[in-house]
Scaffold this active site. Structure first.
Site, PDB file in Angstrom:
ATOM      1  N   SER A  63      -4.001   9.248   8.827  1.00 16.15           N
ATOM      2  CA  SER A  63      -2.935   7.480   7.358  1.00 16.15           C
ATOM      3  C   SER A  63      -2.378   8.564   7.056  1.00 16.15           C
ATOM      4  CB  SER A  63      -3.994   7.463   6.480  1.00 16.15           C
ATOM      5  OG  SER A  63      -2.838   6.760   5.745  1.00 16.15           O
ATOM      6  N   GLN A  89       0.245   7.326   4.779  1.00 20.79           N
ATOM      7  CA  GLN A  89       0.176   7.179   3.748  1.00 20.79           C
ATOM      8  C   GLN A  89       0.076   8.153   2.920  1.00 20.79           C
ATOM      9  OE1 GLN A  89      -1.226   3.133   2.963  1.00 20.79           O
ATOM     10  NE2 GLN A  89       0.614   1.851   3.865  1.00 20.79           N
ATOM     11  N   LYS A 107      -6.708  -3.342   5.926  1.00 18.40           N
ATOM     12  CA  LYS A 107      -4.763  -3.597   5.812  1.00 18.40           C
ATOM     13  C   LYS A 107      -5.248  -4.212   4.729  1.00 18.40           C
ATOM     14  CE  LYS A 107      -3.639   0.350   8.221  1.00 18.40           C
ATOM     15  NZ  LYS A 107      -2.781   0.888   7.721  1.00 18.40           N
ATOM     16  N   ASP A 162       0.181  -1.051  13.379  1.00 23.75           N
ATOM     17  CA  ASP A 162       0.470  -2.173  12.360  1.00 23.75           C
ATOM     18  C   ASP A 162       1.075  -2.668  14.181  1.00 23.75           C
ATOM     19  OD1 ASP A 162       0.103  -1.272  10.452  1.00 23.75           O
ATOM     20  OD2 ASP A 162       2.597  -0.765   9.649  1.00 23.75           O
ATOM     21  N   GLY A 165       0.552  -1.069  -0.017  1.00 30.61           N
ATOM     22  CA  GLY A 165      -0.045  -0.154  -0.083  1.00 30.61           C
ATOM     23  C   GLY A 165       1.043   1.612  -0.020  1.00 30.61           C
TER      24      GLY A 165
HETATM   25  C1  S3P Z   1       2.721   3.168   5.994  1.00 25.97           C
HETATM   26  C2  S3P Z   1       1.800   3.739   7.262  1.00 25.97           C
HETATM   27  C3  S3P Z   1       0.331   3.252   7.683  1.00 25.97           C
HETATM   28  C4  S3P Z   1       0.854   1.816   8.058  1.00 25.97           C
HETATM   29  C5  S3P Z   1       1.981   0.953   6.320  1.00 25.97           C
HETATM   30  C6  S3P Z   1       2.368   2.213   6.114  1.00 25.97           C
HETATM   31  C7  S3P Z   1       3.844   4.386   5.759  1.00 25.97           C
HETATM   32  O1  S3P Z   1      -0.826   2.977   6.802  1.00 25.97           O
HETATM   33  O2  S3P Z   1      -0.618   1.205   8.757  1.00 25.97           O
HETATM   34  O3  S3P Z   1       1.960  -0.004   7.512  1.00 25.97           O
HETATM   35  O4  S3P Z   1       4.027   3.954   5.473  1.00 25.97           O
HETATM   36  O5  S3P Z   1       3.548   5.594   5.815  1.00 25.97           O
HETATM   37  P1  S3P Z   1      -1.660   3.730   7.031  1.00 25.97           P
HETATM   38  O6  S3P Z   1      -0.658   5.586   6.376  1.00 25.97           O
HETATM   39  O7  S3P Z   1      -2.361   3.837   5.808  1.00 25.97           O
HETATM   40  O8  S3P Z   1      -2.920   4.281   8.182  1.00 25.97           O
END
Ligand code: S3P
Length: 428
Positions: A166, A168, A340, A313, A93
């Protein structure tokens, strides 16, 4: 692959953690759009960060791995090429969401694909803000991979209160903001991990709950050298295993200690875990240190929901810890777990049922009555191809008297390729 895990009498030794997955992705992406060669020490060889490297290669970036370093020849913000084939993000993701921010800013025409799990995860959360900045991204049924990115009219800076905590999403908008005509402003009510802000260094300013990324599309991003710390999210499995096991002492070296990631440490300490932290000098952008965990009796805890984004996580393995804690533990405000690699609340419901635990699953969390008791042997745990569920099952299985089986155990390679051999070493 089915992995047998033997309940173990002891759990002792030193673990060299796998390099941090989140920081690996970002270092490679930022190096790719910088000017000149960046060197990354201790880049992760797990499947997800490797997906990022292979996408960057397809975008015309030279990537070379040797002597423990990855060297990336940055092509500059506008030097990425339209790839000839789909960019396969695999299970990752972070690859899909962060690259979408960069590629829509850079006006790269491409299609991003993912595996079965990634193709079921909503991308609407990034499509909506990026399109409102002037990007042209379309998803299957408006929200799923494959994502088609076309060259838009140019990126506009926006003021964006994050609707979901989030990192991400925050990072996708910040990275598109690097290409914008004016400043982009992101407002977070609950802060999420800040690796993007730390690693980008130059164009980002943080003030209270607002992050600004200056419009600097005419200024090159400088090359940088990075050193990737050990992955805190991988370490969390050992922190819990070491705490709940009756005969344990585990030393975790060079563990990432970024406070926006380590809420699980705080939570375990609040539960009474015996954890000793020796912080190393902070030479690069991310703090790290050596952490030792020893057997201890845990108490139940009611999780503060504002900590959830900083331990998102780690929630599956914290649920395992709660099963061994005295009293009634509670997690609320964790509905993001349903989005997730699997629906992790559902996957944990199955795992805890298989282990004979007493709990009540809710729409956004769980209540667990800790038993600290006997875990049945001959249990078969289905990881559902989710790396964090497989490793949570392994820790549960360590506490049984006999042998348990974990199905689709190869999925640990997504974030921690050496997990099964580290487990074997610690129990021998
Ligand atoms: C991550 C952010 C998290 C996490 C993922 C890695 C990242 O997701 O669950 O394993 O590297 O920015 P979200 O930001 O969507 O919660």
């Amino acid at each position: 692959m089915i992995q047998n895990v033997q309940g173990s009498r002891k759990l002792r030794g030193t673990v060299e953690l796998p390099p941090d997955k989140s920081i690996s992705h970002r270092s490679a992406m930022f190096a790719a759009i910088a000017e000149g060669e960046s060197r990354i020490e201790n880049y992760s060889d797990a499947a997800d960060p490797q997906s990022t490297l292979s996408c960057l290669k397809q975008l015309g970036v030279q990537v070379e791995s040797s002597d423990g370093y990855v060297r990336i020849q940055g092509v500059g913000r506008n030097g990425l090429q339209n790839p000839e084939q789909d960019l396969d993000c695999g299970n990752s993701g972070t690859t899909m969401r962060l690259l979408s921010g960069i590629l829509s800013g850079a006006g790269v025409k491409c299609r991003l694909t993912g595996d079965e799990s990634l193709s079921k995860r909503t991308m609407k959360r990034i499509i909506t803000p990026l399109n409102s900045m002037g990007a042209k991204i379309e998803g299957r049924d408006g929200e799923y991979a494959p994502l088609q990115i076309e060259r838009g009219e140019g990126i506009r800076g926006i003021r964006y209160p994050l609707p979901i905590a989030s990192a991400q999403l925050k990072s996708a908008v910040l990275l598109a903001g690097l290409f914008a005509d004016k400043e982009t402003e992101i407002i977070e009510t609950v802060p999420s991990r800040d690796h993007t802000e730390r690693l980008l260094r130059l164009p980002v300013e943080v003030s209270g709950n607002t992050t600004f990324i200056r419009s600097n599309r005419n200024h090159p991003l400088p090359r940088q050298n990075y050193r990737i710390p050990g992955d805190f999210s991988a370490a969390a499995f050992w922190l819990v295993a070491g705490s709940i096991h009756p005969d344990a002492e585990i030393v975790l070296e060079d563990m990432g200690l970024n406070p926006s990631r380590t809420a699980a440490l705080q939570i375990l300490q609040q539960m009474g875990a015996d954890i000793e932290i020796a912080v190393k000098e902070d030479q690069f952008d991310e703090p790290m240190g050596t952490v030792t965990v020893r057997s201890s009796g845990l108490r139940a805890v009611k999780l503060d929901p504002s900590l959830i984004p900083n331990c998102i996580d780690e929630l599956p393995i914290l649920m395992v810890a709660m099963c061994f804690a005295e009293g009634r533990s509670e997690i609320t405000g964790a509905s993001e777990l349903r989005h997730k690699e699997t629906d992790r609340l559902h996957a944990m419901e199955r795992l805890l049922s298989a282990a004979g635990e007493k709990f009540e699953m809710r729409a956004d969390g769980i209540v667990i009555q800790g038993q600290g008791s006997h875990i049945p042997e001959n249990t078969v745990y289905d990881s559902e191809h989710d790396h964090r569920i497989a490793m949570s099952a392994a820790v549960m299985a360590l506490m049984a008297d006999g042998v348990s089986k974990i199905e689709h155990a190869e999925c640990t390679a997504i974030s921690y390729p050496g997990f099964w051999s580290d487990l074997d070493r610690l129990t021998r």
